[in-house]
Motif scaffolding. Structure first.
Motif, PDB file in Angstrom:
ATOM      1  N   ASP A  53      63.258 -59.342  -1.101  1.00  0.00           N
ATOM      2  CA  ASP A  53      63.040 -58.505  -2.286  1.00  0.00           C
ATOM      3  C   ASP A  53      64.230 -58.576  -3.248  1.00  0.00           C
ATOM      4  O   ASP A  53      64.050 -58.674  -4.458  1.00  0.00           O
ATOM      5  CB  ASP A  53      62.807 -57.046  -1.872  1.00  0.00           C
ATOM      6  N   ILE A  54      65.435 -58.553  -2.717  1.00  0.00           N
ATOM      7  CA  ILE A  54      66.620 -58.602  -3.596  1.00  0.00           C
ATOM      8  C   ILE A  54      66.713 -59.976  -4.260  1.00  0.00           C
ATOM      9  O   ILE A  54      67.008 -60.089  -5.448  1.00  0.00           O
ATOM     10  CB  ILE A  54      67.921 -58.268  -2.818  1.00  0.00           C
ATOM     11  N   ALA A  55      66.414 -61.023  -3.486  1.00  0.00           N
ATOM     12  CA  ALA A  55      66.446 -62.379  -4.059  1.00  0.00           C
ATOM     13  C   ALA A  55      65.430 -62.492  -5.199  1.00  0.00           C
ATOM     14  O   ALA A  55      65.729 -63.006  -6.283  1.00  0.00           O
ATOM     15  CB  ALA A  55      66.128 -63.414  -2.976  1.00  0.00           C
ATOM     16  N   ARG A  56      64.239 -61.982  -4.986  1.00  0.00           N
ATOM     17  CA  ARG A  56      63.177 -62.046  -6.015  1.00  0.00           C
ATOM     18  C   ARG A  56      63.578 -61.266  -7.259  1.00  0.00           C
ATOM     19  O   ARG A  56      63.308 -61.684  -8.387  1.00  0.00           O
ATOM     20  CB  ARG A  56      61.885 -61.433  -5.457  1.00  0.00           C
ATOM     21  N   GLN A  57      64.218 -60.120  -7.028  1.00  0.00           N
ATOM     22  CA  GLN A  57      64.629 -59.294  -8.173  1.00  0.00           C
ATOM     23  C   GLN A  57      65.599 -60.079  -9.069  1.00  0.00           C
ATOM     24  O   GLN A  57      65.486 -60.067 -10.280  1.00  0.00           O
ATOM     25  CB  GLN A  57      65.294 -58.033  -7.643  1.00  0.00           C
ATOM     26  N   SER A  58      66.544 -60.779  -8.450  1.00  0.00           N
ATOM     27  CA  SER A  58      67.500 -61.537  -9.273  1.00  0.00           C
ATOM     28  C   SER A  58      66.800 -62.730  -9.934  1.00  0.00           C
ATOM     29  O   SER A  58      67.073 -63.059 -11.082  1.00  0.00           O
ATOM     30  CB  SER A  58      68.716 -61.981  -8.454  1.00  0.00           C
ATOM     31  N   GLU A  59      65.859 -63.332  -9.235  1.00  0.00           N
ATOM     32  CA  GLU A  59      65.119 -64.469  -9.810  1.00  0.00           C
ATOM     33  C   GLU A  59      64.332 -64.016 -11.045  1.00  0.00           C
ATOM     34  O   GLU A  59      64.301 -64.709 -12.076  1.00  0.00           O
ATOM     35  CB  GLU A  59      64.179 -65.033  -8.734  1.00  0.00           C
ATOM     36  N   GLN A  60      63.706 -62.843 -10.934  1.00  0.00           N
ATOM     37  CA  GLN A  60      62.918 -62.343 -12.069  1.00  0.00           C
ATOM     38  C   GLN A  60      63.801 -62.056 -13.269  1.00  0.00           C
ATOM     39  O   GLN A  60      63.442 -62.346 -14.411  1.00  0.00           O
ATOM     40  CB  GLN A  60      62.143 -61.087 -11.667  1.00  0.00           C
ATOM     41  N   LYS A  61      64.976 -61.517 -13.016  1.00  0.00           N
ATOM     42  CA  LYS A  61      65.902 -61.261 -14.133  1.00  0.00           C
ATOM     43  C   LYS A  61      66.310 -62.581 -14.775  1.00  0.00           C
ATOM     44  O   LYS A  61      66.346 -62.722 -15.994  1.00  0.00           O
ATOM     45  CB  LYS A  61      67.160 -60.547 -13.626  1.00  0.00           C
ATOM     46  N   MET A  62      66.628 -63.559 -13.936  1.00  0.00           N
ATOM     47  CA  MET A  62      67.138 -64.834 -14.463  1.00  0.00           C
ATOM     48  C   MET A  62      66.073 -65.623 -15.223  1.00  0.00           C
ATOM     49  O   MET A  62      66.389 -66.449 -16.069  1.00  0.00           O
ATOM     50  CB  MET A  62      67.721 -65.677 -13.321  1.00  0.00           C
ATOM     51  N   GLU A  63      64.821 -65.337 -14.961  1.00  0.00           N
ATOM     52  CA  GLU A  63      63.746 -66.041 -15.666  1.00  0.00           C
ATOM     53  C   GLU A  63      63.838 -65.779 -17.174  1.00  0.00           C
ATOM     54  O   GLU A  63      63.419 -66.599 -17.989  1.00  0.00           O
ATOM     55  CB  GLU A  63      62.389 -65.586 -15.101  1.00  0.00           C
ATOM     56  N   LYS A  64      64.424 -64.628 -17.531  1.00  0.00           N
ATOM     57  CA  LYS A  64      64.544 -64.278 -18.959  1.00  0.00           C
ATOM     58  C   LYS A  64      65.439 -65.258 -19.718  1.00  0.00           C
ATOM     59  O   LYS A  64      65.376 -65.353 -20.935  1.00  0.00           O
ATOM     60  CB  LYS A  64      65.107 -62.855 -19.100  1.00  0.00           C
ATOM     61  N   CYS A  65      66.303 -65.981 -19.009  1.00  0.00           N
ATOM     62  CA  CYS A  65      67.200 -66.950 -19.665  1.00  0.00           C
ATOM     63  C   CYS A  65      66.413 -67.982 -20.466  1.00  0.00           C
ATOM     64  O   CYS A  65      66.874 -68.460 -21.507  1.00  0.00           O
ATOM     65  CB  CYS A  65      68.015 -67.733 -18.636  1.00  0.00           C
ATOM     66  N   PHE A  66      65.224 -68.335 -19.972  1.00  0.00           N
ATOM     67  CA  PHE A  66      64.457 -69.386 -20.647  1.00  0.00           C
ATOM     68  C   PHE A  66      63.991 -68.944 -22.030  1.00  0.00           C
ATOM     69  O   PHE A  66      63.864 -69.756 -22.932  1.00  0.00           O
ATOM     70  CB  PHE A  66      63.261 -69.819 -19.786  1.00  0.00           C
ATOM     71  N   ALA A  67      63.744 -67.647 -22.183  1.00  0.00           N
ATOM     72  CA  ALA A  67      63.293 -67.137 -23.472  1.00  0.00           C
ATOM     73  C   ALA A  67      64.424 -67.231 -24.496  1.00  0.00           C
ATOM     74  O   ALA A  67      64.200 -67.529 -25.668  1.00  0.00           O
ATOM     75  CB  ALA A  67      62.818 -65.713 -23.329  1.00  0.00           C
ATOM     76  N   ASP A  68      65.651 -67.013 -24.063  1.00  0.00           N
ATOM     77  CA  ASP A  68      66.788 -67.114 -24.985  1.00  0.00           C
ATOM     78  C   ASP A  68      67.109 -68.565 -25.311  1.00  0.00           C
ATOM     79  O   ASP A  68      67.400 -68.904 -26.440  1.00  0.00           O
ATOM     80  CB  ASP A  68      68.033 -66.478 -24.352  1.00  0.00           C
ATOM     81  N   TYR A  69      67.077 -69.415 -24.315  1.00  0.00           N
ATOM     82  CA  TYR A  69      67.359 -70.845 -24.390  1.00  0.00           C
ATOM     83  C   TYR A  69      68.802 -71.178 -24.757  1.00  0.00           C
ATOM     84  O   TYR A  69      69.461 -71.959 -24.072  1.00  0.00           O
ATOM     85  CB  TYR A  69      66.399 -71.574 -25.357  1.00  0.00           C
TER      86      TYR A  69
END
Ligand code: GLY
Length: 375
Positions: free
Chosen positions: A82-98
């Motif tokens: 669960d903690i790993a997934r939480q950080s992965e979900q946050k990091m996915e936002k990086c793609f929107a910023d580029y």
């Protein structure tokens, strides 16, 4: 049971105890280092995502999730997933910023999204991994045959390549394996060939940065980067080279990559003193005696990838030195590994860095055969 196995078993008990507490305390964060009170910081503030030094794009952000996946593989406890997934979900936002993303998408997404996909088959993680691989492949300069490092910040870095990027290549090997499209692996191999030619010196020491003319591919100069200076031997750079070429061999079977990994390994082994402590730069002046325990952990993990007694014995010696002399197993600090240094000319030395803990745990687990290879 061999001596090293008994010792590794004891260290794993200490890792389990420490990580059980640290993971719960910091579950909403993506830590990089600890403050003076021993508390982890948090790089997951998405409002800072354009700031590569602090925000969501910070290159080490994958290691927290990576540690959680290591712990999950060891213990099977869902809280780590669960903690790993939480950080992965946050990091996915990086793609929107580029704009904040850079060559270190391998460091960021191999231990998180790719690990998730490998371990659970999560389709969204596969998409994140493929997205990251395409961004990394897009940084390839076909004339100079190198993957460009960083983005322009204070200077023109269009022609810069760095030794650290050898580890990012794992993302490209995975993308080719996964998509059956050889382009990613071809780019990885062209970059690795360039690094063999222009970074690795005959004695097994390496340059940190090489600048190429981005239009013609001609070599302009090498730079000392995070090490002591031009011509020196930044120990973490040595570690990225060792581990990176060992992985390049695993993924491609190309003999020269194994020979190069061994050459760098022998150089590292010969330059680490009897106390097992790794200096920040193997060619720094005796004083100040800066260390980098993070380089020690990456060197050890890279040596274990070489799968021979000679290298395993050296890895155990280094890891024991970290365990006995540079680890904090108490509750007063969130991090395990102490005395890590970002770079020689940085004002800060001997701090904690989350990726030192990642590589330490990875290496010790590997000695006991726990977990799948993630790189
Ligand atoms: N990749 C940068 C470092 O090792 O500090």
């Amino acid at each position: 049971m061999s001596t090293y196995e008994a010792w590794a078993g004891q260290v794993i008990e200490k890792i389990r105890r420490k990580m059980a507490r640290v993971s719960e305390k910091n579950q909403d964060k993506i830590p990089y280092t600890t403050d003076e009170a021993g508390n982890y910081d948090d790089r997951s503030d998405s409002s800072k995502s354009w700031n590569i030094d602090n925000g969501l794009n910070w290159w080490t952000n994958g290691f927290w999730g990576g540690m959680m996946w290591l712990m999950y593989q060891d213990t099977g406890e869902k809280k780590y997933l669960d903690i790993a997934r939480q950080s992965e979900q946050k990091m996915e936002k990086c793609f929107a910023d580029y704009y904040g993303l850079h060559h270190d998408v391998g460091f960021m997404f191999v231990p998180t999204a790719v690990a998730d996909y490998r371990l659970t088959g999560n389709e969204n993680s596969r998409k994140i991994g493929m997205h990251a691989a395409n961004l990394l492949a897009g940084r390839f300069n076909p004339v100079g045959k190198f993957i460009r490092a960083w983005n322009d910040l204070t200077e023109d870095t269009r022609g810069w390549a760095i030794i650290d990027c050898m580890i990012n290549l794992s993302l490209l090997y995975w993308a080719s394996e996964e998509s059956k499209d050889p382009r990613f692996k071809q780019i990885a191999m062209l970059h690795a060939d360039t690094v063999m030619e222009h970074f690795v010196r005959p004695d097994g020491s390496v340059n940190h940065i090489v600048e190429f003319n981005p239009d013609t591919g001609a070599v302009i100069r090498s730079l000392g980067g995070q090490g002591y200076g031009e011509g020196s031997s930044w120990s973490r750079g040595q570690s990225w080279a060792l581990y990176g070429f060992a992985l390049a061999y695993r993924h491609t079977g190309k003999q020269e990559y194994l020979d190069t990994a061994k050459k760098v390994a022998h150089y590292c082994i010969a330059n680490i003193g009897a106390d097992g402590i790794v200096p920040l730069d193997f060619r720094q002046p005796p004083e100040p005696a800066y260390e980098d325990s993070c380089a020690a952990c990456v060197i050890a993990s890279g040596l274990l990838e070489l799968e021979k007694d000679l290298y395993r014995n050296a890895a155990v010696r280094i890891l024991k030195a970290v365990d006995e002399k540079r680890a904090d197993w108490s509750e007063s600090c969130d991090a395990i590994v102490q005395n890590c240094s970002p770079s020689y000319h940085n004002q800060v030395h001997h701090i904690t860095m989350s990726y030192a803990d990642y590589y330490f745990i990875e290496a010790v687990y590997r000695l006991k055969g726990i977990g799948k290879p993630m790189w």
